[in-house]
Design an enzyme around this catalytic site. Structure first.
Site: not given
Length: 326
Positions: A53, A219
Site C-alpha cells: 500500500y 468500490g
C-alpha cells in the site's frame, strides 16, 4: 462497538476492521492519524494494511504512516490487532529476480523484516498471504509461517483472495504438521459480489476460518452517493457501472430510506449478517467517513429486509453444487 473471535482463535477483534489503503495516496498523514485515533476511541481495535500500500511510486508508504502513528506512544501499538500482507512486489532492487509478485520462504522472511521496520513494531498479530502462490509448495510456505509463529514474530496466519479449495488444501497441509494453519480469509464480498457464497464462504465456515470482507461497498457504488455522483469524483468515474446498476441502486436507496438508515451502513450490516463473517473492511478517506460507518454494527436486519435485499441483489441462490445442479 461489538467484538467477535478472530476465526477459531481466542482473540477478539472489533466487527469493523479499519482499512488503511487510502493512507498516503488519498489521505494525508495528519488525517490518517486522526482517523486511527478516532478508531481506538470508538473501540475499533482491528487494523488492516499491506506492504504494497502506497502506490507504485512509494510501496510501503501506508505502513510507514502507521509506524509513525505507533511511535507517538500512548499505548497505541498495544491497543491494536494489526494485520498486514505479503505477496506483492516491493520494487526492492536487492530482491533481484524475486522482486515481483509471489511467495517463498526467502521472500516472506525478507518482506516481514521490512514491514516490521516500517511499522516500528516487533510483531504482527495477523500476517496474510495477499494472493495464492501457485509455484511454491505448501511445505515451503508452512515452514516459513510456522517458524515465524514459533519465533513470536507473528501470532496468526491468514489468506486473501483464495478459492474455497485453496482454503481446504491449506488446512489439510497444516493439519499434517499439527499447525493451526489459516485463521482468516480476506475476500471481496458485497451485495454486488455474492459469488463467494458458492464455495469460499461455506469452506471458510466449515474450517472455522473467519472471513474479512474487502470492498464491502463495491468500490463506492453502495456508499449512498453513486446516484448523485459528481463526474469528477471517485464514484463518478464509475459512471458506466452506475448506469448499468441504476435500477438496483434506486431500489436500494428507497429501501434504505424506509429503514431510516444510510446506504453504506445497510450494505455493511448485510455483510455482517453472514455467519462466516468476522468483519468488513472500512476504508475511510476522511474522519467523517469513518465516523459515519460506526452505526453499521448497531443495525440488525430482519428476515423481511434481508429478503428484499436478496430480491434487489440476487445471489447464486444456494452454495455449490445446488446453485447450478439438483
Amino acid at each position: 462497538m461489538e467484538y467477535t473471535f478472530l476465526g477459531r482463535t481466542g482473540l477478539q477483534v472489533s466487527r469493523l476492521c479499519l482499512g488503511t489503503m487510502n493512507f498516503g495516496p488519498a489521505t494525508e498523514e495528519k488525517e490518517a492519524f486522526r482517523i486511527m485515533d478516532a478508531a481506538l476511541d470508538a473501540g475499533v481495535n482491528f487494523f488492516d494494511t499491506a506492504n504494497v500500500y502506497g502506490g507504485e511510486a512509494h510501496r510501503g508508504w501506508t505502513e510507514e504512516i502507521i509506524g509513525r502513528w505507533f511511535a507517538q506512544g500512548g499505548n497505541r501499538r498495544e491497543k491494536v490487532v494489526l494485520a498486514t500482507k505479503v505477496y506483492g512486489g516491493m520494487e526492492e532492487a536487492n530482491d533481484g529476480p524475486n522482486h515481483g509478485r509471489g511467495l517463498s520462504l526467502y521472500k516472506i522472511r525478507r518482506h516481514l523484516e521490512a514491514s516490521l521496520k516500517r511499522l516500528q513494531t516487533d510483531h504482527i498479530e495477523l500476517y496474510q498471504m495477499h494472493h495464492i502462490e501457485r509455484n511454491a509448495t505448501w511445505d515451503e510456505l508452512w515452514d516459513a509461517f510456522q517458524a515465524l509463529v514459533q519465533q513470536g514474530t507473528v501470532d496468526y496466519i491468514g489468506s486473501s483472495n483464495f478459492a474455497g479449495w485453496h482454503l481446504t488444501l491449506a488446512q489439510a497441509k497444516a493439519k499434517e504438521r499439527h499447525f493451526l494453519g489459516l485463521v482468516t480469509e480476506q475476500h471481496k464480498y458485497s451485495l454486488f459480489c455474492r459469488e463467494p457464497e458458492l464455495e469460499v464462504l461455506p469452506a471458510a465456515e466449515y474450517h472455522g476460518i473467519g472471513v474479512i470482507a474487502w470492498s464491502p461497498l463495491a468500490g463506492g457504488l453502495l456508499g449512498g452517493n453513486a446516484l448523485n455522483a459528481d463526474a469528477n469524483s471517485r464514484t463518478g468515474k464509475q459512471a458506466q457501472a452506475i448506469e448499468k446498476h441504476r435500477p438496483q441502486l434506486e431500489q436500494f436507496s428507497s429501501l434504505c430510506k424506509e429503514l431510516g438508515e444510510g446506504e453504506a451502513n445497510v450494505a455493511l450490516a448485510w455483510v455482517l449478517s453472514h455467519p462466516a463473517m468476522t468483519a468488513p473492511i472500512i476504508g475511510p478517506r476522511t474522519l467523517k467517513q469513518f465516523e459515519d460507518t460506526l452505526r453499521a454494527v448497531e443495525i440488525k436486519l430482519d428476515a423481511d429486509t434481508l429478503a428484499k435485499l436478496n430480491e434487489i441483489f440476487p445471489g447464486p441462490g444456494k452454495p455449490a453444487p445446488e446453485a447450478y445442479a439438483w
